[in-house]
Scaffold this motif. Structure first.
Motif, PDB file in Angstrom:
ATOM      1  N   ILE A 136       0.827  -1.212   0.000  1.00 18.12           N
ATOM      2  CA  ILE A 136       0.000   0.000   0.000  1.00 18.12           C
ATOM      3  C   ILE A 136       0.858   1.257   0.000  1.00 18.12           C
ATOM      4  O   ILE A 136       2.053   1.204   0.262  1.00 18.12           O
ATOM      5  N   HIS A 137       0.192   2.387  -0.295  1.00 17.88           N
ATOM      6  CA  HIS A 137       0.917   3.657  -0.332  1.00 17.88           C
ATOM      7  C   HIS A 137       0.751   4.416   0.978  1.00 17.88           C
ATOM      8  O   HIS A 137      -0.311   4.338   1.581  1.00 17.88           O
ATOM      9  N   PRO A 138       1.791   5.175   1.376  1.00 16.43           N
ATOM     10  CA  PRO A 138       1.609   6.051   2.538  1.00 16.43           C
ATOM     11  C   PRO A 138       0.652   7.200   2.178  1.00 16.43           C
ATOM     12  O   PRO A 138       0.463   7.439   0.978  1.00 16.43           O
ATOM     13  N   PRO A 139       0.088   7.942   3.141  1.00 14.72           N
ATOM     14  CA  PRO A 139       0.211   7.750   4.579  1.00 14.72           C
ATOM     15  C   PRO A 139      -0.450   6.447   5.056  1.00 14.72           C
ATOM     16  O   PRO A 139      -1.455   6.015   4.509  1.00 14.72           O
ATOM     17  N   TYR A 140       0.178   5.855   6.080  1.00  9.09           N
ATOM     18  CA  TYR A 140      -0.340   4.621   6.667  1.00  9.09           C
ATOM     19  C   TYR A 140      -1.241   4.962   7.851  1.00  9.09           C
ATOM     20  O   TYR A 140      -0.932   5.862   8.636  1.00  9.09           O
ATOM     21  N   VAL A 141      -2.351   4.241   7.976  1.00  7.17           N
ATOM     22  CA  VAL A 141      -3.254   4.431   9.122  1.00  7.17           C
ATOM     23  C   VAL A 141      -3.316   3.106   9.881  1.00  7.17           C
ATOM     24  O   VAL A 141      -3.796   2.102   9.356  1.00  7.17           O
ATOM     25  N   GLY A 152      -5.030   5.069  20.286  1.00  7.89           N
ATOM     26  CA  GLY A 152      -4.779   3.844  19.539  1.00  7.89           C
ATOM     27  C   GLY A 152      -4.606   4.012  18.040  1.00  7.89           C
ATOM     28  O   GLY A 152      -4.484   3.024  17.325  1.00  7.89           O
ATOM     29  N   VAL A 153      -4.587   5.267  17.550  1.00  6.84           N
ATOM     30  CA  VAL A 153      -4.511   5.485  16.098  1.00  6.84           C
ATOM     31  C   VAL A 153      -3.200   6.179  15.737  1.00  6.84           C
ATOM     32  O   VAL A 153      -2.849   7.188  16.341  1.00  6.84           O
ATOM     33  N   THR A 154      -2.487   5.618  14.760  1.00  7.38           N
ATOM     34  CA  THR A 154      -1.281   6.278  14.237  1.00  7.38           C
ATOM     35  C   THR A 154      -1.493   6.554  12.755  1.00  7.38           C
ATOM     36  O   THR A 154      -1.843   5.650  12.004  1.00  7.38           O
ATOM     37  N   VAL A 155      -1.313   7.812  12.375  1.00 11.92           N
ATOM     38  CA  VAL A 155      -1.377   8.184  10.958  1.00 11.92           C
ATOM     39  C   VAL A 155       0.005   8.734  10.617  1.00 11.92           C
ATOM     40  O   VAL A 155       0.419   9.732  11.197  1.00 11.92           O
TER      41      VAL A 155
END
Ligand code: AMP
Ligand code: GLY
Length: 421
Positions: A136-141, A152-155
């Protein structure tokens, strides 16, 4: 009606303030509350250990008719299930609160009911998850499946940070059981908005939208927080889009739950990403948002207690709510260091004494010391300063003028609430 509010944040202080205005109200109690709640309304008993059992006892003793639950954790833990034989509850049962309690459950539910949202994949194994990043392409979620107090969420666009987030959740178990699964999601572009609805098992009655500023620092930089400020209404959501949000999102959720034999009663929060006049779901929550509630309730012209009561009995008599035609804006005053470690016991008394009458103050992490008659901070988010006016600019001026003239050491706030990015 005798009412008990559960919670201790700015959201709960604001709900309390609004409920106090209802002609239907007889007695009100708040547990555990904060420094903004009148002392005589705070539940003195310590219900902490064996919470549900003691809560039932309290509800019976005080003849509570309706319990309004602020935060998600007790709802996901089943507070509505436990109380439903003893009183009415505003807030969904745990079978319905799972829409916030498990992000993978929520995404599957959205897929089954064709609710527009991000593509996603669930992983329990960190090696497989890291391998998937190559496809997949960034940005990563990256998201922990369960509740993680908003952390609990990293973007991120950095692969190394995405890998670290995966390992922290799945291998190091930094969120415990909440991180037994992760989701890797498609990154949604656009502008965020929050729409809340009062639900009675059949219909969802929408509030006007609000915008939340989640990042800690100006220009949407820094770590995600619970929210550093909020505005309502939202300039990029018109009536047509609200109709789409009603039909394509809320009506489908209500029908989806009905198909499962679950009655969703309480508040449903849709976190949305808006792009090209269309809305997609970022997340659902099973309760009011904080700090959006603090800008929405001062605008709401309907009786909040009546709405909560009707939602709890499963029969909301209105299809539309009425809001003041004004601009509402709120800024959160936080302790330096928040959302990481921060200082506590900051004295707030002088600041609070200086608040002009044309601003609302909703307390969050505060306490009142009745012996010294002083207010102190107890949490990361301390106070909400809210203004209603003719425009965002007018509200910004009123709030920031006051904040600049009344600085408090060891605190900070965002200076750009209301600005559109
Ligand atoms: P959540 O707790 O799921 O609302 O995520 C916290 C924040 O992360 C959201 O308010 C968004 O700013 C961001 N976020 C979450 N999921 C996505 C996504 N799929 N695409 C873009 N941003 C996201
Ligand atoms: N303001 C975001 C939330 O309440 O989850």
């Amino acid at each position: 009606m005798n009412v008990l509010i559960i919670g201790s944040g700015g959201r709960e202080h604001c709900i309390y303030w609004k409920i106090l205005q209802s002609p239907l109200l007889e007695e009100i109690y708040v547990y555990p509350g904060n420094g903004g709640i009148l002392e005589e309304h705070i539940v003195k008993e310590n219900l902490f250990l064996d919470f549900f059992k003691k809560l039932i006892q309290f509800v019976e003793d005080k003849k509570i008719d309706l319990v309004i639950v602020g935060p998600e954790q007790p709802l996901v833990d089943g507070i509505a299930n436990v109380l439903q034989n003893h009183c009415l509850v505003f807030g969904p049962t745990k079978e319905a609160a799972i829409i916030e309690g498990s992000k993978s459950w929520a995404r599957d539910f959205m897929n089954q009911n064709k609710i527009p949202s991000a593509k996603y994949k669930v992983f329990t194994n960190s090696k497989e998850a890291i391998h998937f990043l190559e496809e997949i392409h960034p940005p990563y979620v990256i998201k922990a499946d369960g509740l993680a107090a908003g952390k609990g969420v990293t973007v991120t666009s950095e692969r190394s940070l995405a890998i670290q987030a995966i390992q922290d959740i799945l291998d190091k178990k930094i969120f415990g059981q909440s991180g037994s699964k992760i989701l890797i999601e498609e990154f949604l572009e656009g502008q965020e908005a929050s729409v809340f609805a009062f639900c009675d098992g059949n219909q969802a009655v929408l509030m006007q939208p609000a915008r939340d500023y989640k990042r800690a620092y100006d220009q949407n930089t820094g770590p995600n927080t619970g929210g550093m400020g909020s505005v309502s209404p939202v300039e990029y959501i018109n009536e047509e889009l609200m109709n789409q949000i009603q039909k394509e999102i809320f009506d489908k959720v209500m029908n989806g739950f009905k198909k499962l034999g679950i009655s969703y009663k309480g508040l449903l929060y849709a976190g949305l990403m808006i792009k090209d006049g269309k809305a997609k779901i970022v997340e659902f929550n099973c309760r009011f948002g904080d700090p959006e509630t603090q800008v929405l309730l001062p605008l709401l012209q309907d009786d909040l207690l009546e709405l909560c009561f009707q939602s709890a009995i499963g029969r909301i008599s209105k299809t539309h709510l009425t809001f003041k035609k004004a601009s509402s804006l709120g800024v959160v005053l936080a302790a330096k260091g928040y959302p990481q470690d921060y200082k506590k016991n900051i004295n707030l008394t002088e600041f609070l004494n200086n608040v002009p009458e044309n601003l609302y103050i909703f307390h969050a992490g505060t306490k009142y010391d009745s012996q010294s008659r002083e207010f102190y901070s107890t949490g990361g988010r301390i106070l909400n300063i809210v203004s209603l006016g003719n425009s965002i600019e007018e509200n910004r001026f009123k709030i920031y003028d006051f904040l600049e003239k009344n600085p408090i050491e060891n605190t900070f706030y965002r200076k750009d609430i209301g600005i559109l990015y």
